[in-house]
Scaffold this motif. Structure first.
Motif, PDB file in Angstrom:
ATOM      1  N   GLY A 115       0.836  -1.181  -0.173  1.00 14.83           N
ATOM      2  CA  GLY A 115       0.042   0.027  -0.210  1.00 14.83           C
ATOM      3  C   GLY A 115       0.932   1.293  -0.014  1.00 14.83           C
ATOM      4  O   GLY A 115       0.403   2.083  -0.532  1.00 14.83           O
ATOM      5  N   LEU A 157      -2.959   2.637  -7.759  1.00 10.49           N
ATOM      6  CA  LEU A 157      -4.427   2.174  -7.210  1.00 10.49           C
ATOM      7  C   LEU A 157      -4.308   0.832  -7.281  1.00 10.49           C
ATOM      8  O   LEU A 157      -4.934   0.067  -6.445  1.00 10.49           O
ATOM      9  N   VAL A 158      -3.876  -0.032  -8.262  1.00 14.59           N
ATOM     10  CA  VAL A 158      -3.585  -1.406  -8.194  1.00 14.59           C
ATOM     11  C   VAL A 158      -2.896  -1.901  -7.216  1.00 14.59           C
ATOM     12  O   VAL A 158      -3.253  -2.938  -6.455  1.00 14.59           O
ATOM     13  N   VAL A 181      -2.847  -0.183  -3.958  1.00 11.09           N
ATOM     14  CA  VAL A 181      -3.500   0.269  -2.873  1.00 11.09           C
ATOM     15  C   VAL A 181      -4.673  -0.470  -2.560  1.00 11.09           C
ATOM     16  O   VAL A 181      -5.071  -0.819  -1.471  1.00 11.09           O
ATOM     17  N   VAL A 182      -5.490  -0.988  -3.607  1.00 13.90           N
ATOM     18  CA  VAL A 182      -6.694  -1.582  -3.480  1.00 13.90           C
ATOM     19  C   VAL A 182      -6.670  -2.812  -2.839  1.00 13.90           C
ATOM     20  O   VAL A 182      -7.274  -3.257  -1.801  1.00 13.90           O
ATOM     21  N   PRO A 183      -5.604  -3.755  -3.201  1.00 14.89           N
ATOM     22  CA  PRO A 183      -5.597  -5.072  -2.419  1.00 14.89           C
ATOM     23  C   PRO A 183      -4.922  -4.959  -1.140  1.00 14.89           C
ATOM     24  O   PRO A 183      -5.494  -5.517  -0.083  1.00 14.89           O
ATOM     25  N   PHE A 233      -5.850  -2.202   0.859  1.00  9.04           N
ATOM     26  CA  PHE A 233      -7.198  -1.941   1.436  1.00  9.04           C
ATOM     27  C   PHE A 233      -8.076  -3.112   2.048  1.00  9.04           C
ATOM     28  O   PHE A 233      -8.705  -3.217   2.978  1.00  9.04           O
ATOM     29  N   VAL A 234      -8.145  -3.992   0.921  1.00  4.90           N
ATOM     30  CA  VAL A 234      -8.960  -5.048   1.006  1.00  4.90           C
ATOM     31  C   VAL A 234      -8.321  -6.059   2.116  1.00  4.90           C
ATOM     32  O   VAL A 234      -9.045  -6.607   2.838  1.00  4.90           O
TER      33      VAL A 234
END
Length: 87
Positions: free
Chosen positions: A2, A30-31, A33-35, A37-38
């Protein structure tokens, strides 16, 4: 994971890149950061998903290895059982 994504998003706007390059930096950020965050929001999914993916890969790889070994055995039998020569 992240932190790298956040850094890419921030640098996309600070470095003065062209719009297309800036969009690419933001997208890759974003690719990343998103995982992260999940995984932060639902850690139970993060533990099960890689295990499932690696397990399915192992089953697929093992099955193809077994099929390839049977095919190699059949080919060797068809050519008369000749052993490979060592030079």
């Amino acid at each position: 994971m992240g932190a790298t994504g956040v850094m890419e998003i921030v640098l996309a706007f600070e470095r003065g890149e062209k719009p297309g390059e800036r969009a690419l930096f933001v997208l890759t950020g974003l690719v990343s950061v998103v995982p992260a965050f999940v995984l932060f929001a639902r850690p139970d999914i993060g533990a099960v998903s890689p295990a499932t993916v690696f397990g399915l890969f192992s089953i697929f790889y093992g099955t193809t290895g077994i099929v390839a070994s049977f095919q190699g055995r059949r080919v060797r039998k068809d050519i008369g059982g000749a052993q490979p020569t060592h030079t």
